[in-house]
Design a protein around this motif. Structure first.
Motif, PDB file in Angstrom:
ATOM      1  N   VAL A  75      13.552  -4.858  -2.845  1.00 40.24           N
ATOM      2  CA  VAL A  75      13.120  -4.429  -4.169  1.00 40.24           C
ATOM      3  C   VAL A  75      13.873  -3.147  -4.489  1.00 40.24           C
ATOM      4  O   VAL A  75      14.310  -2.435  -3.579  1.00 40.24           O
ATOM      5  N   SER A  76      14.046  -2.869  -5.753  1.00 39.77           N
ATOM      6  CA  SER A  76      14.832  -1.701  -6.148  1.00 39.77           C
ATOM      7  C   SER A  76      14.041  -0.851  -7.140  1.00 39.77           C
ATOM      8  O   SER A  76      14.165  -1.041  -8.357  1.00 39.77           O
ATOM      9  N   PRO A  77      13.204   0.059  -6.663  1.00 38.84           N
ATOM     10  CA  PRO A  77      12.442   0.918  -7.592  1.00 38.84           C
ATOM     11  C   PRO A  77      13.382   1.755  -8.458  1.00 38.84           C
ATOM     12  O   PRO A  77      14.409   2.232  -7.993  1.00 38.84           O
ATOM     13  N   ASP A  78      13.004   1.933  -9.717  1.00 37.96           N
ATOM     14  CA  ASP A  78      13.808   2.792 -10.586  1.00 37.96           C
ATOM     15  C   ASP A  78      13.802   4.228 -10.073  1.00 37.96           C
ATOM     16  O   ASP A  78      14.818   4.923 -10.148  1.00 37.96           O
ATOM     17  N   VAL A  79      12.654   4.670  -9.577  1.00 42.39           N
ATOM     18  CA  VAL A  79      12.519   6.019  -9.004  1.00 42.39           C
ATOM     19  C   VAL A  79      11.691   5.900  -7.733  1.00 42.39           C
ATOM     20  O   VAL A  79      10.684   5.192  -7.708  1.00 42.39           O
ATOM     21  N   LEU A  80      12.131   6.578  -6.683  1.00 41.29           N
ATOM     22  CA  LEU A  80      11.301   6.672  -5.484  1.00 41.29           C
ATOM     23  C   LEU A  80      11.397   8.081  -4.906  1.00 41.29           C
ATOM     24  O   LEU A  80      12.423   8.751  -5.022  1.00 41.29           O
ATOM     25  N   GLY A 112      11.802  -7.488 -20.445  1.00 41.69           N
ATOM     26  CA  GLY A 112      12.048  -8.458 -19.391  1.00 41.69           C
ATOM     27  C   GLY A 112      11.411  -8.131 -18.054  1.00 41.69           C
ATOM     28  O   GLY A 112      11.446  -8.955 -17.140  1.00 41.69           O
ATOM     29  N   THR A 113      10.814  -6.927 -17.923  1.00 37.33           N
ATOM     30  CA  THR A 113      10.296  -6.520 -16.607  1.00 37.33           C
ATOM     31  C   THR A 113       8.814  -6.183 -16.574  1.00 37.33           C
ATOM     32  O   THR A 113       8.223  -6.138 -15.493  1.00 37.33           O
ATOM     33  N   TYR A 114       8.190  -5.935 -17.734  1.00 33.57           N
ATOM     34  CA  TYR A 114       6.843  -5.353 -17.682  1.00 33.57           C
ATOM     35  C   TYR A 114       5.818  -6.273 -17.018  1.00 33.57           C
ATOM     36  O   TYR A 114       4.897  -5.800 -16.338  1.00 33.57           O
ATOM     37  N   ARG A 115       5.956  -7.584 -17.206  1.00 34.96           N
ATOM     38  CA  ARG A 115       4.997  -8.503 -16.560  1.00 34.96           C
ATOM     39  C   ARG A 115       5.126  -8.425 -15.038  1.00 34.96           C
ATOM     40  O   ARG A 115       4.121  -8.395 -14.323  1.00 34.96           O
ATOM     41  N   ASN A 116       6.356  -8.386 -14.559  1.00 39.68           N
ATOM     42  CA  ASN A 116       6.587  -8.282 -13.121  1.00 39.68           C
ATOM     43  C   ASN A 116       6.133  -6.916 -12.597  1.00 39.68           C
ATOM     44  O   ASN A 116       5.568  -6.818 -11.496  1.00 39.68           O
ATOM     45  N   ASP A 117       6.376  -5.867 -13.400  1.00 36.19           N
ATOM     46  CA  ASP A 117       5.964  -4.520 -12.994  1.00 36.19           C
ATOM     47  C   ASP A 117       4.456  -4.423 -12.806  1.00 36.19           C
ATOM     48  O   ASP A 117       3.968  -3.718 -11.918  1.00 36.19           O
ATOM     49  N   LEU A 118       3.726  -5.121 -13.649  1.00 33.86           N
ATOM     50  CA  LEU A 118       2.260  -5.094 -13.583  1.00 33.86           C
ATOM     51  C   LEU A 118       1.691  -6.194 -12.687  1.00 33.86           C
ATOM     52  O   LEU A 118       0.483  -6.192 -12.412  1.00 33.86           O
ATOM     53  N   GLY A 119       2.553  -7.093 -12.227  1.00 30.56           N
ATOM     54  CA  GLY A 119       2.079  -8.211 -11.415  1.00 30.56           C
ATOM     55  C   GLY A 119       2.612  -8.189 -10.004  1.00 30.56           C
ATOM     56  O   GLY A 119       2.098  -7.480  -9.138  1.00 30.56           O
ATOM     57  N   LEU A 124       3.228  -6.019  -4.452  1.00 36.52           N
ATOM     58  CA  LEU A 124       4.118  -5.728  -3.341  1.00 36.52           C
ATOM     59  C   LEU A 124       4.012  -4.256  -2.929  1.00 36.52           C
ATOM     60  O   LEU A 124       3.860  -3.944  -1.743  1.00 36.52           O
ATOM     61  N   TYR A 125       4.092  -3.360  -3.897  1.00 34.94           N
ATOM     62  CA  TYR A 125       4.026  -1.932  -3.583  1.00 34.94           C
ATOM     63  C   TYR A 125       2.694  -1.574  -2.919  1.00 34.94           C
ATOM     64  O   TYR A 125       2.639  -0.736  -2.016  1.00 34.94           O
ATOM     65  N   ALA A 126       1.627  -2.203  -3.381  1.00 30.96           N
ATOM     66  CA  ALA A 126       0.323  -1.949  -2.764  1.00 30.96           C
ATOM     67  C   ALA A 126       0.304  -2.451  -1.324  1.00 30.96           C
ATOM     68  O   ALA A 126      -0.200  -1.776  -0.416  1.00 30.96           O
ATOM     69  N   THR A 151      -2.963   4.824  -8.187  1.00 34.80           N
ATOM     70  CA  THR A 151      -2.950   5.367  -6.834  1.00 34.80           C
ATOM     71  C   THR A 151      -3.662   4.398  -5.902  1.00 34.80           C
ATOM     72  O   THR A 151      -4.579   3.664  -6.321  1.00 34.80           O
ATOM     73  N   LEU A 152      -3.238   4.385  -4.660  1.00 30.23           N
ATOM     74  CA  LEU A 152      -3.725   3.404  -3.701  1.00 30.23           C
ATOM     75  C   LEU A 152      -5.074   3.835  -3.114  1.00 30.23           C
ATOM     76  O   LEU A 152      -5.205   4.937  -2.575  1.00 30.23           O
ATOM     77  N   VAL A 153      -6.057   2.956  -3.234  1.00 27.28           N
ATOM     78  CA  VAL A 153      -7.384   3.201  -2.667  1.00 27.28           C
ATOM     79  C   VAL A 153      -7.807   1.943  -1.921  1.00 27.28           C
ATOM     80  O   VAL A 153      -7.949   0.869  -2.524  1.00 27.28           O
ATOM     81  N   ASP A 154      -7.966   2.072  -0.608  1.00 21.56           N
ATOM     82  CA  ASP A 154      -8.371   0.938   0.231  1.00 21.56           C
ATOM     83  C   ASP A 154      -7.462  -0.269   0.040  1.00 21.56           C
ATOM     84  O   ASP A 154      -7.908  -1.423  -0.057  1.00 21.56           O
ATOM     85  N   GLY A 155      -6.162  -0.014  -0.053  1.00 21.59           N
ATOM     86  CA  GLY A 155      -5.196  -1.092  -0.120  1.00 21.59           C
ATOM     87  C   GLY A 155      -4.947  -1.670  -1.495  1.00 21.59           C
ATOM     88  O   GLY A 155      -4.145  -2.598  -1.631  1.00 21.59           O
TER      89      GLY A 155
END
Length: 262
Positions: A75-80, A112-119, A124-126, A151-155
């Motif tokens: 995966v290629s995050p825009d910012v990390l 072209g990306t927002y659905r994947n970003d929210l799905g 995957l990031y979680a 933010t991540l809470v309990d996975g």
């Protein structure tokens, strides 16, 4: 699919990393000039903010491989942003070599990306354990809000609530994100300053220096005017004394003439 977790090792056939894990997927860095401009600026301000912290790694649009031995899992995050790694240049981010996933990831969402970003990408990031995940919609068309934070809470990711001024706080970075005049504004609540690129900082310093120079010039001009006024008053007072003394001299002379007649 086996996803990297800390202290987990998945064996694979020895192969050169550069060959097995290429550093480009052939996709453009951004979908538009607007995205590219704001993304580039975001990376610059974060780089500048963390330049004094040698253990903090900031990057963007770099391929991150998260399953050792399977280059398809990337995966290629825009910012990390990753803490504790160091700033050495990297061609790609191999999670098992770095020993951890990034602490912060951000995506610039588009049509072209927002659905994947929210799905799928959010899931995957979680699952990887990236603590903070932010989304930015530069055009303000595709997300429910131009900027979203989780933010991540309990996975699982839970939304970050906006503050009274509309900012979203990343606890991981200890920075606040806003939609602003420059597109995406980032504020340091500890220092009480907006993050700037080196060029913006240079312009700001030049403007401050110019303002100070103007102020000093104005102060010097005022001092000159005051000095001129004081000199003028002194000249007027001297001239007035001379007139008084001349009048007194004339009066004395007249008085002497009158005495002489009597």
């Amino acid at each position: 699919m086996d996803i990297y977790k800390e202290r987990t090792h998945i064996p694979y056939a020895p192969t050169e990393d550069d060959e097995l894990y290429p550093d480009s997927d052939g996709k453009p860095m951004a979908v538009s000039d607007l995205h590219r401009r704001i993304l580039t600026r975001t990376l610059q301000v974060l780089d500048t903010h963390f330049e004094g912290s040698p253990e903090v790694y900031v990057s963007g649009d770099i391929l991150m491989y998260y399953v050792e031995g399977d280059p398809r899992q990337s995966v290629s995050p825009d910012v990390l942003v990753a803490f504790g790694l160091g700033k050495k240049p990297r061609r790609s981010y191999l999670v098992w070599k770095e020993g951890k996933v990034p602490d912060f990831a951000m995506e610039f969402s588009s049509k072209g990306t927002y659905r994947n970003d929210l799905g799928r990408k959010m899931e995957l990031y979680a699952s990887l354990g990236i603590q903070d995940y932010f989304l930015y919609d530069a055009e303000g068309l595709y997300l429910s809000s131009p900027i979203m934070g989780f933010t991540l809470v309990d996975g699982s990711y839970v939304p970050i609530s906006a503050g009274p001024d509309g900012g979203l706080h990343s606890t991981t970075l200890n920075l606040d994100f806003y939609v602003g005049d420059v597109g995406l504004g980032i504020y340091d609540p500890v220092a009480g300053i907006w993050l700037q690129t080196p060029a913006e900082s240079a312009i700001a310093r030049a403007e401050i220096a110019e303002t100070r120079a103007d102020r000093e010039a104005t102060r010097a001009e005022l001092q000159t005017i005051r000095a001129d006024m004081a000199e003028s008053r002194a000249d007027e007072e001297a001239a007035a004394r001379q007139r008084v003394e001349a009048e007194l001299a004339e009066l004395r002379e007249e008085l002497e003439r009158l005495k002489a007649r009597t």
